[in-house]
Design a protein around this motif. Structure first.
Motif, mmCIF file in Angstrom:
data_model
loop_
_atom_site.group_PDB
_atom_site.id
_atom_site.type_symbol
_atom_site.label_atom_id
_atom_site.label_comp_id
_atom_site.label_asym_id
_atom_site.label_seq_id
_atom_site.Cartn_x
_atom_site.Cartn_y
_atom_site.Cartn_z
ATOM 1 N N LEU A 278 11.624 18.761 1.083
ATOM 2 C CA LEU A 278 11.537 20.143 0.576
ATOM 3 C C LEU A 278 12.763 20.985 0.904
ATOM 4 O O LEU A 278 12.880 22.115 0.435
ATOM 5 N N THR A 279 13.673 20.458 1.735
ATOM 6 C CA THR A 279 14.709 21.343 2.279
ATOM 7 C C THR A 279 16.087 21.189 1.630
ATOM 8 O O THR A 279 17.094 21.546 2.230
ATOM 9 N N ALA A 280 16.137 20.669 0.405
ATOM 10 C CA ALA A 280 17.426 20.583 -0.301
ATOM 11 C C ALA A 280 18.030 21.979 -0.435
ATOM 12 O O ALA A 280 17.277 22.947 -0.523
ATOM 13 N N PRO A 281 19.338 22.132 -0.514
ATOM 14 C CA PRO A 281 20.348 21.087 -0.404
ATOM 15 C C PRO A 281 20.577 20.656 1.044
ATOM 16 O O PRO A 281 20.083 21.297 1.965
ATOM 17 N N TYR A 282 21.354 19.591 1.224
ATOM 18 C CA TYR A 282 21.421 18.920 2.527
ATOM 19 C C TYR A 282 22.750 19.076 3.261
ATOM 20 O O TYR A 282 23.771 19.369 2.680
ATOM 21 N N PHE A 283 22.642 18.833 4.544
ATOM 22 C CA PHE A 283 23.719 18.867 5.545
ATOM 23 C C PHE A 283 24.088 20.319 5.895
ATOM 24 O O PHE A 283 23.651 21.260 5.239
ATOM 25 N N HIS A 284 24.880 20.452 6.961
ATOM 26 C CA HIS A 284 25.200 21.797 7.461
ATOM 27 C C HIS A 284 25.861 22.645 6.380
ATOM 28 O O HIS A 284 25.746 23.861 6.376
ATOM 29 N N ASP A 285 26.549 21.963 5.447
ATOM 30 C CA ASP A 285 27.306 22.674 4.417
ATOM 31 C C ASP A 285 26.515 22.873 3.131
ATOM 32 O O ASP A 285 27.017 23.484 2.191
ATOM 33 N N GLY A 286 25.297 22.322 3.086
ATOM 34 C CA GLY A 286 24.487 22.437 1.872
ATOM 35 C C GLY A 286 25.179 21.839 0.652
ATOM 36 O O GLY A 286 24.870 22.193 -0.484
ATOM 37 N N ALA A 287 26.088 20.900 0.878
ATOM 38 C CA ALA A 287 26.923 20.400 -0.224
ATOM 39 C C ALA A 287 26.232 19.353 -1.085
ATOM 40 O O ALA A 287 26.693 19.047 -2.175
ATOM 41 N N VAL A 288 25.126 18.789 -0.581
ATOM 42 C CA VAL A 288 24.513 17.647 -1.264
ATOM 43 C C VAL A 288 23.150 18.039 -1.835
ATOM 44 O O VAL A 288 22.223 18.340 -1.092
ATOM 45 N N PRO A 289 23.056 18.060 -3.174
ATOM 46 C CA PRO A 289 21.856 18.631 -3.800
ATOM 47 C C PRO A 289 20.597 17.774 -3.744
ATOM 48 O O PRO A 289 19.503 18.331 -3.835
ATOM 49 N N THR A 290 20.702 16.459 -3.625
ATOM 50 C CA THR A 290 19.481 15.649 -3.691
ATOM 51 C C THR A 290 19.300 14.789 -2.454
ATOM 52 O O THR A 290 20.264 14.376 -1.801
ATOM 53 N N LEU A 291 18.029 14.478 -2.179
ATOM 54 C CA LEU A 291 17.705 13.631 -1.039
ATOM 55 C C LEU A 291 18.275 12.230 -1.244
ATOM 56 O O LEU A 291 18.790 11.613 -0.303
ATOM 57 N N ASP A 292 18.209 11.725 -2.472
ATOM 58 C CA ASP A 292 18.748 10.384 -2.746
ATOM 59 C C ASP A 292 20.215 10.287 -2.343
ATOM 60 O O ASP A 292 20.635 9.324 -1.703
ATOM 61 N N GLU A 293 20.983 11.302 -2.737
ATOM 62 C CA GLU A 293 22.411 11.244 -2.402
ATOM 63 C C GLU A 293 22.617 11.392 -0.892
ATOM 64 O O GLU A 293 23.493 10.744 -0.315
ATOM 65 N N ALA A 294 21.791 12.229 -0.251
ATOM 66 C CA ALA A 294 21.927 12.397 1.204
ATOM 67 C C ALA A 294 21.698 11.051 1.905
ATOM 68 O O ALA A 294 22.419 10.701 2.849
ATOM 69 N N ILE A 295 20.711 10.288 1.439
ATOM 70 C CA ILE A 295 20.440 8.983 2.048
ATOM 71 C C ILE A 295 21.633 8.042 1.836
ATOM 72 O O ILE A 295 22.099 7.379 2.770
ATOM 73 N N ASP A 296 22.149 8.014 0.597
ATOM 74 C CA ASP A 296 23.329 7.188 0.303
ATOM 75 C C ASP A 296 24.491 7.533 1.229
ATOM 76 O O ASP A 296 25.155 6.651 1.778
ATOM 77 N N LEU A 297 24.749 8.840 1.380
ATOM 78 C CA LEU A 297 25.906 9.269 2.174
ATOM 79 C C LEU A 297 25.709 8.948 3.654
ATOM 80 O O LEU A 297 26.658 8.606 4.354
ATOM 81 N N MET A 298 24.470 9.061 4.131
ATOM 82 C CA MET A 298 24.194 8.686 5.520
ATOM 83 C C MET A 298 24.505 7.203 5.717
ATOM 84 O O MET A 298 25.095 6.811 6.717
ATOM 85 N N GLY A 299 24.085 6.366 4.758
ATOM 86 C CA GLY A 299 24.386 4.934 4.838
ATOM 87 C C GLY A 299 25.890 4.717 4.931
ATOM 88 O O GLY A 299 26.385 4.001 5.799
ATOM 89 N N ARG A 300 26.603 5.393 4.039
ATOM 90 C CA ARG A 300 28.050 5.163 3.949
ATOM 91 C C ARG A 300 28.804 5.716 5.158
ATOM 92 O O ARG A 300 29.642 5.030 5.738
ATOM 93 N N PHE A 301 28.486 6.985 5.541
ATOM 94 C CA PHE A 301 29.326 7.648 6.539
ATOM 95 C C PHE A 301 28.804 7.551 7.974
ATOM 96 O O PHE A 301 29.537 7.825 8.918
#
Ligand code: HEC
Ligand code: HEC
Length: 333
Positions: A278-301
């Motif tokens: 429920l808390t989109a957008p994600y990260f301290h910068d709010g730069a990532v609009p979807t949960l799917d992308e946040a999960i992908d980026l966590m995997g990568r970074f």
């Protein structure tokens, strides 16, 4: 609306006279994530009720434009759906509001950098903070004291001759914040109820552990209990800029911006993942609009792994099961 829905659990338990301690519940399973209590029993309902009203009161900001709730919204999981929230006088800070739900379990300090010790310290500082309310406690109290309805609620909650004062107002808001606890179906599962989550949610939890997400997101809040660098296995900020979501700014330095120690560069508090769907957008910068992308980026970074879509969907299903049951129900209505 915010205060009422969340209040009911605390009020019911207090009325029943239950003397359970919040941490008294054990876990039926041996897991790195611990269950939330079913209800909060260590706050007084009259203070919680008053605190909820104060939390939603725009008279706490210098220009009357924002209340605490303006940036910590109930229907957005206690966070802000805008990338960057707007403070009094329209000031914008390049930060996304963290959720206010379950905030009492963020044990390594508050805010993205953990720079504020606890809820008492937070409320003390936030009214005068130019980046939030830009106001003055003295003036807030003056205005509240002249409001008969609010003054009588202070009297009911605290008694005494001069109940409308900063200490009581702060105590009420903190009591309200402490009452914002959102037990989920996953907590029911942790407590031993096998049917509480679906097969896919269970598979997602296994993958959350297998990929190593749980190394950072663990404990009672699925985070909130440690600090970690953003970008352990790659440069998140360069990637963000490449995607047209903004070049690096000061707050991106994380704890370094506060401590000036080299080892704190890009280090943030690992956020809680409760209600994260429920808390989109994600990260301290709010730069990532979807949960799917946040999960992908966590995997990568954070893990140096590309997560295949099927695994990502399972992990997202698990994260969904961390949503508070009260919030799931009100969303269905
Ligand atoms: C203009 C938007 C805005 C308003 C208004 C606002 N906040 Fe926040 N709040 C934020 C942001 C952004 C952060 C994170 C700040 C940081 O990391 O430096 C935050 C952080 C917090 C935290 C810490 C949460 C955590 O998990 O660490 C608490 C508690 C909190 N706010 C309570 C309040 C209260 C109480 C009020 C009213 C007095 C209030 N906020 C008003 C935007 C806002
Ligand atoms: C090495 C520690 C670490 C690992 C491993 C890790 N995370 Fe995170 N996670 C963080 C930190 C730190 C942040 C905050 C970063 C920021 O705001 O810039 C974060 C933020 C998030 C967020 C955004 C939360 C919000 O409120 O904005 C999600 C979702 C998330 N992580 C999911 C995952 C998933 C899923 C995995 C496994 C694939 C994972 N994390 C692995 C440390 C970690």
């Amino acid at each position: 609306m915010f205060s009422k829905r969340i209040l009911s659990a605390a009020v019911l338990v207090a009325a029943g006279g239950a003397a359970l301690l919040v941490h008294a519940q054990g876990t039926a399973r041996n897991e790195p994530i611990l269950p939330l209590p079913d209800a909060v029993t260590d706050v007084e309902p009259a203070k919680v009720k008053l605190g909820g009203k104060l939390f939603a009161d725009p008279r706490f900001s210098a220009d009357g434009s924002v209340s605490c709730q303006s940036c910590h919204l109930p229907h957005a999981g206690g966070a802000d759906p805008r990338r960057h929230s707007v403070s009094a006088f329209g000031k914008v800070r390049p930060l996304n509001s963290p959720t206010i739900f379950n905030v009492r379990y963020n044990t390594v300090g508050l805010n993205w950098t953990g720079r504020t010790k606890d809820l008492d310290a937070q409320i003390k500082g936030s009214v005068g903070n130019a980046d939030t309310m830009a106001h003055d406690w003295g003036k807030v109290i003056q205005v509240l004291a002249q409001d008969q309805a609010i003054a009588s609620e202070f009297k009911a909650a605290f008694g005494g001759d001069n109940p409308v004062n900063q200490a009581n107002a702060s105590e009420a808001i903190v009591a309200f914040e402490k009452s914002l606890v959102t037990p989920s179906r996953f907590d029911d599962w942790l407590k031993g109820k096998d049917s509480a989550i679906t097969a896919q949610e269970k598979a997602g939890y296994e993958k959350f552990k297998a990929y190593g997400c749980v190394a950072c997101h663990n404990g009672i809040n699925v985070g909130g209990n440690s600090f970690m660098k953003m970008g352990l296995t790659g440069n998140y900020f360069a990637d963000r800029e490449k995607k047209g979501r903004g070049a690096e700014v000061d707050v991106d330095k994380g704890k370094f911006a506060v401590s000036k120690k080299e080892e704190d560069m890009y280090v943030f508090r690992v956020p809680s993942l409760r209600n994260v769907a429920l808390t989109a957008p994600y990260f301290h910068d709010g730069a990532v609009p979807t949960l799917d992308e946040a999960i992908d980026l966590m995997g990568r970074f954070q893990l140096g792994r590309e997560i295949p879509p099927a695994d990502r969907q399972d992990i997202a299903a698990f994260l969904n099961a961390l949503g508070g049951k009260q919030l799931e129900q009100s969303a269905k209505r």
